[in-house]
Design an enzyme around this catalytic site. Sequence first.
Site, mmCIF file in Angstrom:
data_model
loop_
_atom_site.group_PDB
_atom_site.id
_atom_site.type_symbol
_atom_site.label_atom_id
_atom_site.label_comp_id
_atom_site.label_asym_id
_atom_site.label_seq_id
_atom_site.Cartn_x
_atom_site.Cartn_y
_atom_site.Cartn_z
ATOM 1 N N GLU B 73 45.628 41.522 39.690
ATOM 2 C CA GLU B 73 44.307 42.310 39.031
ATOM 3 C C GLU B 73 44.865 43.707 38.462
ATOM 4 O OE1 GLU B 73 44.474 40.758 42.171
ATOM 5 O OE2 GLU B 73 42.534 39.464 42.264
ATOM 6 N N HIS B 142 35.274 39.235 51.139
ATOM 7 C CA HIS B 142 34.740 38.388 49.925
ATOM 8 C C HIS B 142 33.331 38.614 49.851
ATOM 9 C CE1 HIS B 142 38.661 36.747 50.417
ATOM 10 N NE2 HIS B 142 38.476 36.110 49.022
#
Lengths: 326, 336
Positions: B73, B142
């Site tokens: 990322e 998440h």
Amino acid sequence: MLTIRSFDTKAGDLFADGELPGFVHLYVGEEAVGVGACSALEENDYITSTHRGHGHCIAKGLDPNVMMAELYGKAGGYCNGKGGSMHIADVDAGMLGANGIVGAGPPLATGAALTSVLKGEDTVALAFFGDGAVAQGQVHEAINIAATWNLPAIFVVENNQYGEATPVEKQHNVQNLSETAEAYNIPGFTVDGMDITAVYEAVKEARKRAANGEGPTFIEAETYRYHGHFEGDQQPYRTKEDVDIWKDRDAIETFKGRLVEAGVITEDEFDEMKAEIDQQIDDAVVEAKEAPYPDPSEAYEDMYSATVPEISQFSSQMRADGGEDR
Amino acid sequence: MSTETSSGSGPAQTEEMTFREAIRLALREEMERDEDVFMMGEDVGKFGGVFEVTGDLVEDFGETRVRDTPISEAGFMGAAVGAAATGTRPVVEIMFADFIGVCSEQIINQMAKNRYMFGGKTEMPVTIRTTEGGGMGAASQHSGTLHTWFAHFPGVLAVAPGSPASAKGLLKSAIRSNDPVIVFENKMIYEQKGEVPLDEDFTIPIGQASVEREGEDVTVVATQRMVGESLELAEQLDGQTSVEVIDLQSLYPLDTDTLVESVKKTGRLVIADESPLSYGTHAEVATRVMENAFFSLDAPVQRVGVADVHIPFSPALEQEVLPDGSDVEAAINRIV
């Protein structure tokens, strides 16, 4: 190299005299890396830089006068006084910014190299970063992406032997930082960063590979910073003798010697050139000192391309108050 | 289903589609419109995105413009910043907003600051799409709703659509913007359906809220999943309490005028947003209204959100912490 030496020596003096706000990180001693590398690039190529970025800026063709204005925080500086020493940028000149975050530049270079592929251009992107940055995760990610996507990027580590105040051998488990290139299956070389021609040749070859679609190259240039990590650094981590060993191999002196020997210039011509450059930097200081500061209302400009009411209400308020401090 | 509806600018064709399809349509239209637009993220290519949003786009636009990235990322977020600074318009997918923790450096110190630090001499047309919200047993790493961070942090524009139409219109504006925009998509409403304008020039300006249902007694300012929940509740309360529902759409900049106008009419305000309650989106909306419509308020402002806990795994715990229509109803009942 002389311009960088003169500019940064002057910046150090000015900082010591309390003339410059903030703090400065000087490139003195490392000139051969920036100049050797940028000399091997084309004008439209991109570079990313570091907190020690003055040398990269000058090597990429930025104007020392405009840089000095920025160091003083004046209107007319590269960032109109918003960036200072650590954030000088000129995207049109291919300089994507000095950077206050160690290791943040290589991902940007990977992105600039990606632009080249997406737009079918023939530009390459070169990231300068320090030995300390090699320990940063995002540097690994950036090189891995560039290698995996075969991007036209060049990664140049300026191993100046210290990450801030800690010696390189206490930060890495490899002998040469270029050994890490093996992990990405790209060529890796260690060159003498005090030898401008060695750096030039290595980057020239890397640029050729990049432009030919052969992907990135990792180059470690062994060099040394004569000043501390920042100006005012007491440098308890090294002795004067340590520094002198490297000063004896000074890149400017070495290159001058070669040029004199080859009959390209004489000692007198060199001295004249140096005096001229010193004068140019002195003039830049005078000009920067005389330049106005940005209007305080400028603090509310440049955040976004769009107008955002949350910010514009402050600048309107300032105008309503006649520009007085609120 | 295609229908002709009329709007202020004349008849506009709409089609009923899911939130997911609306996003994909926006991506497709913008990539067709501007060849500088490209996408990258984890599994956005052949796999079609973990929430199947990017779908078959790679087949139409190729792997050069729909790029599968390594699980890096920070690396690809930084590459997006570098690519945007040099003339492209990246649309980056961060699979879960929680993963922004991994690449926040490039968002916070590079993407958000470069334009300002460089004295306005660079543009940063980066769009980040990311997913938020609990409800699928994905646990704390998440499920987070983090958009307050970026609505708060200068240098980033933040939007959070509450309907398929706003998802399309906001994403298109984000991609066309020369500023960095983060589009926060709630992952539980990808299947939610709504009428979406098919006009390729349909956009929703960033900084504009939308009155989704008019009412007289109380204003509910909602985001994302809470918009649908609030509209459903308003329908149920019809004839009993007249509820005005506003889809905030844009977190930053914030459409203060629309909020204030509504509260001046209703005198009561409930803010429903799935982010944690303290120091948050709710507080900002409440403050804007307080600053501009203090004497119109007939009752204390009510906040509906998540207590300051992470989203737990067990369905019994997760359902406990997540807000829904019943929480909005309870809030309304406290002040109406």
